[in-house]
Design an enzyme around this catalytic site. Structure first.
Site, PDB file in Angstrom:
ATOM      1  N   THR A  87       0.818  -1.206   0.000  1.00  0.00           N
ATOM      2  CA  THR A  87       0.000   0.000   0.000  1.00  0.00           C
ATOM      3  C   THR A  87       0.852   1.255   0.000  1.00  0.00           C
ATOM      4  O   THR A  87       1.988   1.244   0.484  1.00  0.00           O
ATOM      5  CB  THR A  87      -0.900  -0.009   1.257  1.00  0.00           C
ATOM      6  OG1 THR A  87      -1.504   1.264   1.411  1.00  0.00           O
ATOM      7  CG2 THR A  87      -0.102  -0.289   2.528  1.00  0.00           C
ATOM      8  N   ASP A  88       0.272   2.352  -0.464  1.00  0.00           N
ATOM      9  CA  ASP A  88       0.979   3.638  -0.405  1.00  0.00           C
ATOM     10  C   ASP A  88       1.052   4.178   1.020  1.00  0.00           C
ATOM     11  O   ASP A  88       1.816   5.111   1.298  1.00  0.00           O
ATOM     12  CB  ASP A  88       0.324   4.669  -1.340  1.00  0.00           C
ATOM     13  CG  ASP A  88      -1.135   4.948  -1.036  1.00  0.00           C
ATOM     14  OD1 ASP A  88      -1.704   4.331  -0.106  1.00  0.00           O
ATOM     15  OD2 ASP A  88      -1.733   5.798  -1.736  1.00  0.00           O
ATOM     16  N   GLU A  89       0.251   3.584   1.936  1.00  0.00           N
ATOM     17  CA  GLU A  89       0.230   4.116   3.310  1.00  0.00           C
ATOM     18  C   GLU A  89       1.554   3.924   4.036  1.00  0.00           C
ATOM     19  O   GLU A  89       1.791   4.556   5.064  1.00  0.00           O
ATOM     20  CB  GLU A  89      -0.905   3.470   4.119  1.00  0.00           C
ATOM     21  CG  GLU A  89      -2.256   3.729   3.501  1.00  0.00           C
ATOM     22  CD  GLU A  89      -3.411   3.649   4.471  1.00  0.00           C
ATOM     23  OE1 GLU A  89      -3.191   3.565   5.683  1.00  0.00           O
ATOM     24  OE2 GLU A  89      -4.555   3.684   3.989  1.00  0.00           O
ATOM     25  N   TYR A 133      -1.990  -0.345  11.006  1.00  0.00           N
ATOM     26  CA  TYR A 133      -2.122  -1.049   9.710  1.00  0.00           C
ATOM     27  C   TYR A 133      -0.914  -0.751   8.825  1.00  0.00           C
ATOM     28  O   TYR A 133      -0.265  -1.651   8.297  1.00  0.00           O
ATOM     29  CB  TYR A 133      -3.420  -0.635   9.012  1.00  0.00           C
ATOM     30  CG  TYR A 133      -3.424  -0.965   7.528  1.00  0.00           C
ATOM     31  CD1 TYR A 133      -3.520  -2.283   7.088  1.00  0.00           C
ATOM     32  CD2 TYR A 133      -3.320   0.040   6.559  1.00  0.00           C
ATOM     33  CE1 TYR A 133      -3.505  -2.596   5.731  1.00  0.00           C
ATOM     34  CE2 TYR A 133      -3.309  -0.259   5.205  1.00  0.00           C
ATOM     35  CZ  TYR A 133      -3.400  -1.582   4.790  1.00  0.00           C
ATOM     36  OH  TYR A 133      -3.375  -1.881   3.450  1.00  0.00           O
ATOM     37  N   LYS A 136       2.052  -3.264   7.376  1.00  0.00           N
ATOM     38  CA  LYS A 136       2.326  -3.468   5.942  1.00  0.00           C
ATOM     39  C   LYS A 136       3.785  -3.095   5.632  1.00  0.00           C
ATOM     40  O   LYS A 136       4.460  -3.764   4.855  1.00  0.00           O
ATOM     41  CB  LYS A 136       1.371  -2.638   5.080  1.00  0.00           C
ATOM     42  CG  LYS A 136      -0.077  -3.087   5.105  1.00  0.00           C
ATOM     43  CD  LYS A 136      -0.315  -4.482   4.555  1.00  0.00           C
ATOM     44  CE  LYS A 136      -0.122  -4.585   3.064  1.00  0.00           C
ATOM     45  NZ  LYS A 136      -0.526  -5.935   2.553  1.00  0.00           N
TER      46      LYS A 136
HETATM   47  P1  NAD Z   1      -9.909  -7.317   2.240  1.00  0.00           P
HETATM   48  O1  NAD Z   1      -9.921  -6.987   3.684  1.00  0.00           O
HETATM   49  O2  NAD Z   1     -11.114  -7.050   1.413  1.00  0.00           O
HETATM   50  O3  NAD Z   1      -9.568  -8.870   2.039  1.00  0.00           O
HETATM   51  C1  NAD Z   1      -8.582  -9.523   2.778  1.00  0.00           C
HETATM   52  C2  NAD Z   1      -8.741 -11.023   2.526  1.00  0.00           C
HETATM   53  O4  NAD Z   1      -7.696 -11.705   3.244  1.00  0.00           O
HETATM   54  C3  NAD Z   1     -10.060 -11.584   3.052  1.00  0.00           C
HETATM   55  O5  NAD Z   1     -10.622 -12.468   2.100  1.00  0.00           O
HETATM   56  C4  NAD Z   1      -9.664 -12.331   4.308  1.00  0.00           C
HETATM   57  O6  NAD Z   1     -10.515 -13.433   4.599  1.00  0.00           O
HETATM   58  C5  NAD Z   1      -8.258 -12.785   3.958  1.00  0.00           C
HETATM   59  N1  NAD Z   1      -7.436 -13.014   5.136  1.00  0.00           N
HETATM   60  C6  NAD Z   1      -7.271 -12.194   6.211  1.00  0.00           C
HETATM   61  N2  NAD Z   1      -6.455 -12.759   7.107  1.00  0.00           N
HETATM   62  C7  NAD Z   1      -6.058 -13.951   6.580  1.00  0.00           C
HETATM   63  C8  NAD Z   1      -5.193 -14.980   7.022  1.00  0.00           C
HETATM   64  N3  NAD Z   1      -4.553 -14.889   8.201  1.00  0.00           N
HETATM   65  N4  NAD Z   1      -5.013 -16.046   6.236  1.00  0.00           N
HETATM   66  C9  NAD Z   1      -5.650 -16.146   5.040  1.00  0.00           C
HETATM   67  N5  NAD Z   1      -6.490 -15.219   4.577  1.00  0.00           N
HETATM   68  C10 NAD Z   1      -6.695 -14.122   5.341  1.00  0.00           C
HETATM   69  O7  NAD Z   1      -8.632  -6.583   1.660  1.00  0.00           O
HETATM   70  P2  NAD Z   1      -8.408  -5.835   0.261  1.00  0.00           P
HETATM   71  O8  NAD Z   1      -8.923  -4.464   0.362  1.00  0.00           O
HETATM   72  O9  NAD Z   1      -8.856  -6.734  -0.815  1.00  0.00           O
HETATM   73  O10 NAD Z   1      -6.816  -5.753   0.257  1.00  0.00           O
HETATM   74  C11 NAD Z   1      -6.029  -6.837  -0.246  1.00  0.00           C
HETATM   75  C12 NAD Z   1      -4.559  -6.481  -0.118  1.00  0.00           C
HETATM   76  O11 NAD Z   1      -4.293  -5.281  -0.842  1.00  0.00           O
HETATM   77  C13 NAD Z   1      -4.100  -6.206   1.310  1.00  0.00           C
HETATM   78  O12 NAD Z   1      -2.811  -6.743   1.469  1.00  0.00           O
HETATM   79  C14 NAD Z   1      -4.066  -4.684   1.408  1.00  0.00           C
HETATM   80  O13 NAD Z   1      -3.107  -4.276   2.359  1.00  0.00           O
HETATM   81  C15 NAD Z   1      -3.665  -4.326   0.002  1.00  0.00           C
HETATM   82  N6  NAD Z   1      -4.113  -3.006  -0.475  1.00  0.00           N
HETATM   83  C16 NAD Z   1      -5.427  -2.650  -0.379  1.00  0.00           C
HETATM   84  C17 NAD Z   1      -5.853  -1.424  -0.899  1.00  0.00           C
HETATM   85  C18 NAD Z   1      -7.297  -1.000  -0.821  1.00  0.00           C
HETATM   86  O14 NAD Z   1      -7.597   0.151  -1.140  1.00  0.00           O
HETATM   87  N7  NAD Z   1      -8.233  -1.868  -0.432  1.00  0.00           N
HETATM   88  C19 NAD Z   1      -4.929  -0.566  -1.510  1.00  0.00           C
HETATM   89  C20 NAD Z   1      -3.577  -0.960  -1.583  1.00  0.00           C
HETATM   90  C21 NAD Z   1      -3.196  -2.190  -1.069  1.00  0.00           C
HETATM   91  O1  DAU Z   2      -4.102   3.969   0.428  1.00  0.00           O
HETATM   92  C1  DAU Z   2      -4.319   2.584   0.347  1.00  0.00           C
HETATM   93  C2  DAU Z   2      -5.167   2.144   1.508  1.00  0.00           C
HETATM   94  O2  DAU Z   2      -6.480   2.633   1.254  1.00  0.00           O
HETATM   95  C3  DAU Z   2      -5.188   0.632   1.695  1.00  0.00           C
HETATM   96  O3  DAU Z   2      -3.906   0.192   2.032  1.00  0.00           O
HETATM   97  C4  DAU Z   2      -6.166   0.233   2.793  1.00  0.00           C
HETATM   98  O4  DAU Z   2      -6.258  -1.180   2.873  1.00  0.00           O
HETATM   99  C5  DAU Z   2      -7.519   0.797   2.459  1.00  0.00           C
HETATM  100  O5  DAU Z   2      -8.417   0.536   3.523  1.00  0.00           O
HETATM  101  C6  DAU Z   2      -7.446   2.312   2.213  1.00  0.00           C
HETATM  102  O6  DAU Z   2      -7.162   3.018   3.445  1.00  0.00           O
HETATM  103  P1  DAU Z   2      -7.908   4.401   3.798  1.00  0.00           P
HETATM  104  O7  DAU Z   2      -7.896   4.578   5.254  1.00  0.00           O
HETATM  105  O8  DAU Z   2      -7.420   5.505   2.946  1.00  0.00           O
HETATM  106  O9  DAU Z   2      -9.396   4.008   3.256  1.00  0.00           O
HETATM  107  P2  DAU Z   2     -10.854   4.213   3.892  1.00  0.00           P
HETATM  108  O10 DAU Z   2     -11.828   3.801   2.841  1.00  0.00           O
HETATM  109  O11 DAU Z   2     -10.984   3.598   5.234  1.00  0.00           O
HETATM  110  O12 DAU Z   2     -10.925   5.787   4.058  1.00  0.00           O
HETATM  111  C7  DAU Z   2     -10.719   6.663   2.967  1.00  0.00           C
HETATM  112  C8  DAU Z   2     -10.788   8.078   3.499  1.00  0.00           C
HETATM  113  O13 DAU Z   2     -12.135   8.347   3.917  1.00  0.00           O
HETATM  114  C9  DAU Z   2      -9.914   8.321   4.719  1.00  0.00           C
HETATM  115  O14 DAU Z   2      -9.403   9.647   4.674  1.00  0.00           O
HETATM  116  C10 DAU Z   2     -10.883   8.204   5.897  1.00  0.00           C
HETATM  117  C11 DAU Z   2     -12.187   8.700   5.314  1.00  0.00           C
HETATM  118  N1  DAU Z   2     -13.419   8.096   5.875  1.00  0.00           N
HETATM  119  C12 DAU Z   2     -13.515   6.747   5.904  1.00  0.00           C
HETATM  120  C13 DAU Z   2     -14.640   6.150   6.420  1.00  0.00           C
HETATM  121  C14 DAU Z   2     -14.755   4.637   6.479  1.00  0.00           C
HETATM  122  C15 DAU Z   2     -14.443   8.919   6.328  1.00  0.00           C
HETATM  123  O15 DAU Z   2     -14.366  10.155   6.277  1.00  0.00           O
HETATM  124  N2  DAU Z   2     -15.562   8.311   6.836  1.00  0.00           N
HETATM  125  C16 DAU Z   2     -15.704   6.957   6.929  1.00  0.00           C
HETATM  126  O16 DAU Z   2     -16.749   6.473   7.439  1.00  0.00           O
END
Ligand code: NAD
Ligand code: DAU
Length: 361
Positions: A135-137, A161, A165
């Protein structure tokens, strides 16, 4: 790439990637290892393009003996590692599971892959790859005029988180450097699209607006993210696995900089058009400012020059077109939506994370 272990393939990005991979690569077999936590759902895998080339295994990436067996039983030559605890707010309320899954789980995968690929020489190292989804975080928070995150930006993770990562990225890199494991990493910005669990901003806002609930904006809503449609992320991942240089990191992002409030207003305007007879229109009237997220990162932005130049990748969808498609997907898929919304685990999360009364039931 013939036998691919996808971890976390029942989650949001993982399930989109499994479908993308089966569609794009006609010879690949996918072994999908997922623990089915609250975020994983077999319904996400209902409409696979080639189900005969997919096998689902319910299991935990921290289970070394299981990973050991799967690698050998399926002669795994490629690992695409999505499994993680992924929600920042949950990491603030309970970090320990993030340490376990994101750090210990990644270590377990790396160590088992090393035993099979490097120690036992099961394949030529030129034919294997462990790709880690990050992630970019990990780069922390930007000021308004700071340049976007590049692959050389120093790590400065702010939430539990992001720290977990970052830690997993370091382990992946170290296994590549020390043991010669062919690894690659993508650090991607915020994804959105079909099948995203509605704890995250975009699906939460769509579903709350549709059901007439408050739209909770943390703090002033002026935080900035870089948003990418999940299908574009899937394409970037496959491009890196096939053509990226082992040991390298690639940043992936959509190249946009909306504030959170702008995103929510756009969702509201799409819903006003798509559901004109809604009793909750204009949906913008549902916006409420609530307490800010502790340690809330102000701005993320991605410099994706490297992946554009070296691998000829670029996003296909703009934020406007991607967001419209996403709102339409949630409107079309009411069975999936109801299944998630009616789950007590989801309701429990909403009660726990949002202060009483901020979300009208
Ligand atoms: P998600 O939370 O939707 O899915 C995570 C999946 O991992 C689920 O199916 C869960 O059951 C499985 N899981 C969790 N713990 C586990 C374990 N111990 N063993 C096996 N499976 C397990 O997540 P996502 O949003 O699809 O993100 C997927 C990946 O991408 C993550 O590594 C996250 O850090 C990364 N990522 C997410 C975003 C985003 O915006 N969602 C952006 C950049 C990177
Ligand atoms: O940048 C990549 C990341 O983006 C991933 O690594 C994470 O897995 C993914 O969850 C996401 O993180 P964020 O914290 O940026 O995403 P989230 O959707 O939780 O929130 C996006 C923005 O919106 C953040 O500034 C918080 C704000 N927010 C979020 C929620 C859930 C609100 O204002 N209200 C809300 O209820």
């Amino acid at each position: 790439m013939q036998s691919v272990l996808v971890t976390g393939g029942a989650g949001f990005i993982g399930s989109n990637f499994v479908k993308y991979l089966l569609r794009e690569e006609s010879d690949v077999h996918v072994i999908n290892l997922d623990a089915l936590t609250y975020a994983g759902n077999l319904e996400n895998l209902n409409d696979l393009p080639a189900p005969e080339r997919h096998e689902f295994i319910k299991g935990n990436i921290c289970d070394g003996p299981l990973v050991h067996r799967l690698l050998r039983e399926y002669k795994i030559d490629t690992i695409v590692h999505f499994a993680a605890e992924s929600h920042v707010d949950r990491s603030i309320l309970g970090p320990s599971q993030f340490i376990q899954t994101n750090i210990v789980g990644t270590f377990t995968l790396l160590d088992e892959a090393k035993k099979f690929w490097v120690d036992e020489e099961a394949f030529s190292l030129a034919d294997v790859r462990l790709h880690h989804i990050s992630t970019d975080e990990v780069y922390g928070s930007l000021g308004p005029d700071d340049p976007p995150f590049s692959e050389t930006t120093p790590y400065a993770p702010n939430s539990p988180y992001a720290a977990s990562k970052a830690s997993s990225d370091h382990l992946v890199r170290a296994y590549g450097h020390t043991y010669g494991m062919p690894i690659s990493i993508t650090n991607c910005s915020n994804n959105y699209g079909p099948l995203q669990y509605p704890e995250k901003l975009i699906p939460l806002m769509i579903l709350n607006a549709l059901t007439g609930k408050d739209l909770p904006i943390y703090g002033d809503g002026q935080q900035i993210r870089d948003w990418l449609l999940v299908e574009d992320h899937c394409e970037a991942i496959l491009r890196v696995i096939k053509d990226g240089i082992p040991g390298e990191t690639y940043n992936v992002g959509g190249g946009n900089q909306p504030t959170n409030i702008e995103i929510v207003e756009l969702i509201c305007s799409f819903l006003d058009e798509l559901v004109p007879d809604s009793p909750h229109a204009p949906h913008i009237s549902l916006i409420r400012h609530v307490a800010d997220r502790p340690g809330h990162d102000r701005r993320y932005a991605i410099d994706n020059t490297k992946i554009r130049r070296e691998l000829d990748w670029q996003p296909h969808d703009s934020l406007q077109s991607g967001l419209l498609k996403t709102v339409e997907w949630y409107l079309r898929n009411s069975n999936w939506v109801l299944m998630v919304l009616n789950n007590p685990t989801f309701k429990g999360w909403i009660d726990r994370n949002y202060s009483i009364g901020s979300l009208n039931e």
